[in-house]
Every structure is written in C-alpha cells, then in structure tokens.
Scaffold this active site. Structure first.
Site, PDB file in Angstrom:
ATOM      1  N   ASN A 118     -97.221 -61.514-150.500  1.00 27.13           N
ATOM      2  CA  ASN A 118     -95.843 -62.463-151.013  1.00 27.13           C
ATOM      3  C   ASN A 118     -95.917 -62.566-152.202  1.00 27.13           C
ATOM      4  OD1 ASN A 118     -93.896 -64.405-151.073  1.00 27.13           O
ATOM      5  ND2 ASN A 118     -95.059 -65.784-149.915  1.00 27.13           N
ATOM      6  N   LYS A 121     -93.749 -64.272-153.809  1.00 22.66           N
ATOM      7  CA  LYS A 121     -92.773 -65.548-154.517  1.00 22.66           C
ATOM      8  C   LYS A 121     -92.047 -65.010-155.661  1.00 22.66           C
ATOM      9  CE  LYS A 121     -96.945 -67.911-152.689  1.00 22.66           C
ATOM     10  NZ  LYS A 121     -97.474 -69.535-152.387  1.00 22.66           N
ATOM     11  N   HIS A 172     -91.511 -69.455-144.081  1.00 25.19           N
ATOM     12  CA  HIS A 172     -92.504 -69.923-145.242  1.00 25.19           C
ATOM     13  C   HIS A 172     -92.693 -71.602-145.504  1.00 25.19           C
ATOM     14  CE1 HIS A 172     -95.212 -70.058-148.761  1.00 25.19           C
ATOM     15  NE2 HIS A 172     -95.762 -68.994-148.259  1.00 25.19           N
ATOM     16  N   GLU A 217     -93.197 -73.158-148.151  1.00 24.13           N
ATOM     17  CA  GLU A 217     -92.175 -73.453-149.323  1.00 24.13           C
ATOM     18  C   GLU A 217     -90.764 -73.402-148.941  1.00 24.13           C
ATOM     19  OE1 GLU A 217     -93.933 -70.370-151.733  1.00 24.13           O
ATOM     20  OE2 GLU A 217     -96.000 -71.553-151.853  1.00 24.13           O
ATOM     21  N   GLU A 260    -100.302 -70.332-141.861  1.00 22.47           N
ATOM     22  CA  GLU A 260    -100.620 -70.692-143.010  1.00 22.47           C
ATOM     23  C   GLU A 260    -100.696 -72.253-143.161  1.00 22.47           C
ATOM     24  OE1 GLU A 260     -99.263 -67.441-145.801  1.00 22.47           O
ATOM     25  OE2 GLU A 260     -97.634 -68.661-145.626  1.00 22.47           O
ATOM     26  N   GLY A 311    -102.240 -71.361-151.944  1.00 11.77           N
ATOM     27  CA  GLY A 311    -102.172 -71.854-153.569  1.00 11.77           C
ATOM     28  C   GLY A 311    -103.082 -72.893-154.169  1.00 11.77           C
ATOM     29  N   SER A 314    -104.904 -69.091-149.958  1.00 13.94           N
ATOM     30  CA  SER A 314    -105.960 -68.712-150.546  1.00 13.94           C
ATOM     31  C   SER A 314    -106.798 -67.654-149.928  1.00 13.94           C
ATOM     32  CB  SER A 314    -106.771 -70.208-150.871  1.00 13.94           C
ATOM     33  OG  SER A 314    -105.619 -71.133-151.604  1.00 13.94           O
TER      34      SER A 314
HETATM   35  C1  PEP Z   1     -98.550 -67.863-149.575  1.00 12.18           C
HETATM   36  O1  PEP Z   1     -97.880 -68.276-149.902  1.00 12.18           O
HETATM   37  O2  PEP Z   1     -98.120 -67.405-148.378  1.00 12.18           O
HETATM   38  C2  PEP Z   1     -99.951 -67.848-149.369  1.00 12.18           C
HETATM   39  C3  PEP Z   1    -100.775 -67.523-148.767  1.00 12.18           C
HETATM   40  O3  PEP Z   1    -100.142 -68.287-150.883  1.00 12.18           O
HETATM   41  P1  PEP Z   1    -101.818 -68.111-151.559  1.00 12.18           P
HETATM   42  O4  PEP Z   1    -102.431 -66.685-150.992  1.00 12.18           O
HETATM   43  O5  PEP Z   1    -101.550 -68.233-153.171  1.00 12.18           O
HETATM   44  O6  PEP Z   1    -102.765 -69.306-150.940  1.00 12.18           O
END
Ligand code: PEP
Length: 250
Positions: free
Chosen positions: A8, A10, A93, A95, A163, A169, A209
């Site tokens: 992803n 973003k 997601h 976000e 998630e 992040g 992460s």
């Molecule tokens: C995500 O935004 O779906 C995600 C898992 O981000 P990150 O791997 O940067 O934590």
C-alpha cells in the site's frame, strides 16, 4: 492457499516510482515467490503501473466509491479502477476510516462495489490502542467483520486485512501470540458466517509495521495468509525481502 503480499503506497509516488514497480517485477521473474504479489500505488499511477507490470504482479487501488459513476467530484469508482488495470482494491483502511469518516456501512458498500466491478476487495479491520488496552481487540474485530464484510464473500473475491491501528507506521507490532489470537478469532468469525469452504479459505493478511526483519516470523503464524505493507513496500528491495519470506502457510 498461496499467501498474498500486498503493498500500500498510500499518497506516495510519482512517475519516478514506476522504476520500483519494474524492479519488483524483475525480482518476481528472476525468483518466483511462493505468494501472490500486489502493489496498490496512488490512483494516478495505476494505469502506468499495470502497463509496466504486464501481468508479472497484480496492481490495485487504495479506495473506491460505492457508486458506478455520478456527481462525486474527486472520487473514483471500482469500475474505473478495473478499467485502468487494477485487479484489487483496499477498502476500509484505518486512515480512510479516521480521516474520511468512513463507517462500517460505507466500507461494506465499497466492498460490494469492488465485487460488482470484478475486483478483489481487501477489507481492513483492526482495533485502536485504547481498544486493545481495554481488552476489546477481539470484539472490535468481530464487530467490523459483521458490519463491513458483505454477504457473498468468497476466498477469491476477498482478503481480510487485520491492521491494529496502533501498529500502522509506528514501528510497533503485536507479539506473534497476539497476532495468532486475533487471526484465529477472525478465522472463527469467517467460518461461522461463510462456512467451512469459503470462510476457511479466505486469506487473512496482517498489516502494521511489517518489514524485512519481522516478515518471516509473522508470515509463519497460523492463519496469517499474507501481509499488507505500507512503508516497507515503497522500496523494491525491502518489499522483495518481505515477499521472499512468504511460505505456503495458510
Ligand atoms: C498500512 O498502511 O496498511 C500499513 C500496514 O502501513 P505500515 O506497513 O507502514 O505500518
């Protein structure tokens, strides 16, 4: 079942980032991984990324509108993503839920739109830190499954992405035991509702992460059917190290 490793990007990437797509495709060709590989770049790059990938990896969107077309300035429909060369779309997601006020009902409508257009829906769920500390992680996840996963799920039209919001992040991840507990719980919810065929075969991705140094351990946990990777998917070398850590683990 083959694991799915999905990147992803973003709101990152302009034309120059197509080089990373090419580098990933070359890695996949040189050493075919044990998993399916998908990259979800910003919408502006989908058509060019798909043309660049030439089927060597799949390309997806990061969101879609629930309607086919209409007066929705700035939005993109699932049909438009499909037309641009996408085969999947991320919906719900955290976000989007946080910054765009998306509710479970909206996420469900988006997943239905994805299916209508012939896209695989990657439906994201996960608890906040406060919810985990309060001991509500499992309850939050089952509620999100009940309310944002439509009837009609199959193992090929959907992947669920667990998630934890606090892990996205941040560089922090749950322990393997905590991931296993939630993934087992999600599997139970899916099997109860969608049966021992589709519910048992649907991939449950872990996201938050994930990086080269923890991918092998996370991808080996039972009921982890792959990963949704943000930051570490932006560089082909890091993303490649993650998909090369995939096993045949369901
Ligand atoms: C995500 O935004 O779906 C995600 C898992 O981000 P990150 O791997 O940067 O934590």
């Amino acid at each position: 079942m083959r694991q799915l490793i999905a990147g992803n990007w973003k709101m990152n990437g302009t034309s120059a980032a197509l080089g990373e797509i090419e580098a990933v495709c070359e890695m996949v060709t040189a050493r075919p991984p044990a998993c399916d590989v998908l990259i979800c770049p910003p919408a502006t790059l989908i058509a060019r990324a798909a043309a660049q990938a030439k089927g060597r990896i799949a390309i997806g969107g990061q969101d879609c509108h629930a309607q086919v077309s209409g007066a929705f300035t700035g939005d993109i429909s699932a049909e438009m993503l499909k037309d641009a060369g996408a085969s999947a779309v991320i919906v719900g997601h955290s976000e989007r839920r946080q910054y765009h006020g998306e509710t479970d009902a909206m996420v469900m409508a988006k997943a239905q739109a994805a299916w209508r257009a012939g896209l695989m829906a990657i439906i994201c769920i996960g608890e906040t830190e406060a919810q985990r500390v309060a001991g509500h992680a499992l309850h939050i996840c089952s509620g999100q499954i009940d309310n944002s996963v439509p009837d009609g799920l199959t193992a090929s039209n959907t992947a669920i992405a667990y998630e934890p919001v606090w892990a996205i992040g941040t560089g922090r991840t749950p322990t393997s035991q905590e991931i296993a507990e939630v993934h087992d719980h999600i599997r139970t919810c899916l099997t109860k509702r969608f049966g021992k065929g589709e519910g048992a075969a649907t991939r449950i991705l872990y996201g938050g992460s994930m990086k080269p140094s923890n991918a092998a351990e996370i991808l080996a946990i039972s009921n982890v059917g792959g990963g949704l990777i943000g930051g570490a998917s932006l560089k082909a070398q890091d993303f490649g190290a993650i998909f090369n850590a995939s096993s045949a683990n369901p």
